[in-house]
Design a protein around this motif. Structure first.
Motif, PDB file in Angstrom:
ATOM      1  N   VAL A 139      -1.097   8.198   8.349  1.00  0.00           N
ATOM      2  CA  VAL A 139      -1.406   6.809   7.996  1.00  0.00           C
ATOM      3  C   VAL A 139      -0.170   6.200   7.358  1.00  0.00           C
ATOM      4  CG1 VAL A 139      -2.910   5.273   6.675  1.00  0.00           C
ATOM      5  CG2 VAL A 139      -3.828   7.409   7.623  1.00  0.00           C
ATOM      6  N   GLY A 140       0.303   5.087   7.908  1.00  0.00           N
ATOM      7  CA  GLY A 140       1.491   4.434   7.375  1.00  0.00           C
ATOM      8  C   GLY A 140       1.177   3.042   6.872  1.00  0.00           C
ATOM      9  N   ILE A 141       1.499   2.791   5.605  1.00  0.00           N
ATOM     10  CA  ILE A 141       1.285   1.485   4.984  1.00  0.00           C
ATOM     11  C   ILE A 141       2.621   0.767   4.890  1.00  0.00           C
ATOM     12  CG2 ILE A 141       0.508   0.290   2.896  1.00  0.00           C
ATOM     13  CD1 ILE A 141      -1.270   2.770   2.337  1.00  0.00           C
ATOM     14  N   SER A 142       2.705  -0.441   5.446  1.00  0.00           N
ATOM     15  CA  SER A 142       3.931  -1.241   5.411  1.00  0.00           C
ATOM     16  C   SER A 142       5.101  -0.438   5.980  1.00  0.00           C
ATOM     17  CB  SER A 142       4.201  -1.728   3.984  1.00  0.00           C
ATOM     18  OG  SER A 142       5.265  -2.666   3.962  1.00  0.00           O
ATOM     19  N   VAL A 143       6.203  -0.285   5.216  1.00  0.00           N
ATOM     20  CA  VAL A 143       7.361   0.444   5.741  1.00  0.00           C
ATOM     21  C   VAL A 143       7.089   1.944   5.852  1.00  0.00           C
ATOM     22  CG1 VAL A 143       8.539   0.909   3.544  1.00  0.00           C
ATOM     23  CG2 VAL A 143       9.897   0.504   5.618  1.00  0.00           C
ATOM     24  N   ALA A 160       7.652   6.522   8.482  1.00  0.00           N
ATOM     25  CA  ALA A 160       7.441   7.931   8.161  1.00  0.00           C
ATOM     26  C   ALA A 160       6.241   8.479   8.922  1.00  0.00           C
ATOM     27  CB  ALA A 160       7.238   8.103   6.662  1.00  0.00           C
ATOM     28  N   ALA A 161       5.159   7.715   8.952  1.00  0.00           N
ATOM     29  CA  ALA A 161       3.950   8.173   9.631  1.00  0.00           C
ATOM     30  C   ALA A 161       4.185   8.326  11.129  1.00  0.00           C
ATOM     31  CB  ALA A 161       2.809   7.194   9.369  1.00  0.00           C
ATOM     32  N   ASP A 162       4.885   7.364  11.736  1.00  0.00           N
ATOM     33  CA  ASP A 162       5.152   7.444  13.174  1.00  0.00           C
ATOM     34  C   ASP A 162       6.039   8.638  13.503  1.00  0.00           C
ATOM     35  OD1 ASP A 162       5.106   6.157  15.920  1.00  0.00           O
ATOM     36  OD2 ASP A 162       7.267   6.152  15.533  1.00  0.00           O
ATOM     37  N   ARG A 203      -3.263  11.497  15.478  1.00  0.00           N
ATOM     38  CA  ARG A 203      -3.630  10.082  15.333  1.00  0.00           C
ATOM     39  C   ARG A 203      -2.655   9.392  14.385  1.00  0.00           C
ATOM     40  NH1 ARG A 203      -9.436   7.596  13.186  1.00  0.00           N
ATOM     41  NH2 ARG A 203      -8.762   5.414  13.023  1.00  0.00           N
ATOM     42  N   LEU A 204      -2.287   8.167  14.727  1.00  0.00           N
ATOM     43  CA  LEU A 204      -1.431   7.341  13.884  1.00  0.00           C
ATOM     44  C   LEU A 204      -2.176   6.063  13.554  1.00  0.00           C
ATOM     45  CD1 LEU A 204       1.359   6.599  12.630  1.00  0.00           C
ATOM     46  CD2 LEU A 204       1.971   5.625  14.865  1.00  0.00           C
ATOM     47  N   THR A 205      -2.345   5.790  12.255  1.00  0.00           N
ATOM     48  CA  THR A 205      -2.961   4.542  11.806  1.00  0.00           C
ATOM     49  C   THR A 205      -1.926   3.728  11.047  1.00  0.00           C
ATOM     50  OG1 THR A 205      -5.204   5.479  11.670  1.00  0.00           O
ATOM     51  CG2 THR A 205      -4.742   3.548  10.320  1.00  0.00           C
ATOM     52  N   LEU A 206      -1.745   2.489  11.460  1.00  0.00           N
ATOM     53  CA  LEU A 206      -0.745   1.588  10.880  1.00  0.00           C
ATOM     54  C   LEU A 206      -1.457   0.477  10.134  1.00  0.00           C
ATOM     55  CD1 LEU A 206       1.352   1.347  14.161  1.00  0.00           C
ATOM     56  CD2 LEU A 206       1.907   2.762  12.165  1.00  0.00           C
ATOM     57  N   LEU A 207      -1.185   0.366   8.835  1.00  0.00           N
ATOM     58  CA  LEU A 207      -1.833  -0.641   7.996  1.00  0.00           C
ATOM     59  C   LEU A 207      -0.806  -1.701   7.620  1.00  0.00           C
ATOM     60  CD1 LEU A 207      -3.959   1.792   5.772  1.00  0.00           C
ATOM     61  CD2 LEU A 207      -4.619   0.626   7.904  1.00  0.00           C
ATOM     62  N   ASP A 208      -0.861  -2.825   8.342  1.00  0.00           N
ATOM     63  CA  ASP A 208       0.103  -3.925   8.217  1.00  0.00           C
ATOM     64  C   ASP A 208       1.537  -3.389   8.194  1.00  0.00           C
ATOM     65  OD1 ASP A 208      -0.318  -6.735   8.308  1.00  0.00           O
ATOM     66  OD2 ASP A 208       0.674  -6.935   6.382  1.00  0.00           O
TER      67      ASP A 208
END
Length: 263
Positions: free
Chosen positions: A103-107, A111-113, A132-137
């Motif tokens: 899970v990646g938040i903002s920048v 790292a998450a990707d 799974r990759l979750t992108l939060l804004d």
């Protein structure tokens, strides 16, 4: 731009001994009450659902250099954790993870990707498993010249990628949909009017934080395959499963890449 590798010595240790793992990478401001609450909510939801998963908050900003390097440093951090997870499990005779949720938040999206891509490429972290990759804004500009880099590339290696989008905040490169993700646009969601912005979140950035809050509010129907979460069973839908407990498998067959759904 990658001449100086980031210093990983201050990063928190991650030791997943369960079959499933979730890592939440915070934004540029570091750990906050909102990111800590999200990790706690994921743990609570998994416990209630009977899913054996280790979830961790990763405040990775100690490894970050100047702001213009944040995306590159984030990518290095993500690859570091893929290798660290694989090594830790191999040293203890544990098989690769059955599923990994980044899970990646903002920048923190960079790292998450990078974690998702490294795991999917067969580093051993989740070799042959579900990523799974979750992108939060997510912040999507990469360095000084990579304008919109993440809009084009985020999620290309993940088994499943979802993007929770807000379009009216002032943070640059965060207001457009990621092409390789299933996108939920929560800008106009009714619940936003009733959301109490945490005291440690800057008011002028509340819109940027809203996707994280919305995701946390809807975990029961977002963490698992349809029919496995709080929304109840879905008649006639096959119940896909990864290991014991509820299925975590969401697919782009049901939630297509590039589709934008306004909530």
């Amino acid at each position: 731009c990658a001449e100086r590798p980031p210093d990983m010595s201050g990063l928190p240790r991650v030791a997943p001994d369960a079959p499933h793992a979730c890592l939440v990478f915070c934004g540029a401001g570091g750990s906050s009450s909102l990111t800590r609450a999200l990790v706690g909510a994921i743990r609570d939801a998994d416990e209630a659902a009977g899913l054996e998963r280790n979830s961790f908050e990763v405040p990775w900003c100690s490894a970050r250099g100047p702001e213009w390097r944040a995306a590159y440093d984030g990518e290095a951090v993500g690859r570091h954790y893929a290798e660290a997870i694989a090594t830790w499990r191999q040293e203890r005779g544990l098989p690769p993870l059955e599923s990994l949720h980044a899970v990646g938040i903002s920048v923190g999206a960079f790292a998450a990707d990078a974690l998702a891509a490294a795991a999917a490429a067969g580093t051993g972290a989740a070799e042959g498993g579900y990523v799974r990759l979750t992108l939060l804004d997510p912040f999507t500009n990469r360095g000084l010249f990579g304008v919109g880099h993440g809009l084009r590339t985020f999620g290309e290696a993940a088994t499943f990628c979802d993007h929770v989008l807000n379009t009216d905040d002032p943070v640059p490169s965060t207001n457009a949909p990621v092409a390789r993700a299933h996108v939920l646009d929560v800008t106009g969601a009714r619940a936003r009017r009733e959301w109490a912005v945490p005291e440690d979140e800057p008011r002028f950035l509340a819109g940027h934080s809203w996707p994280t809050a919305w995701f946390m509010q809807n975990l029961g129907s977002l963490l698992y395959a349809p029919g496995h979460g709080a929304e109840g069973a879905v008649a006639g839908r096959p119940q896909m499963r990864v290991g014991a407990g509820p299925s975590v498998v969401r697919t782009h067959g049901e939630f297509p890449r590039g589709q934008v759904v306004r909530v």
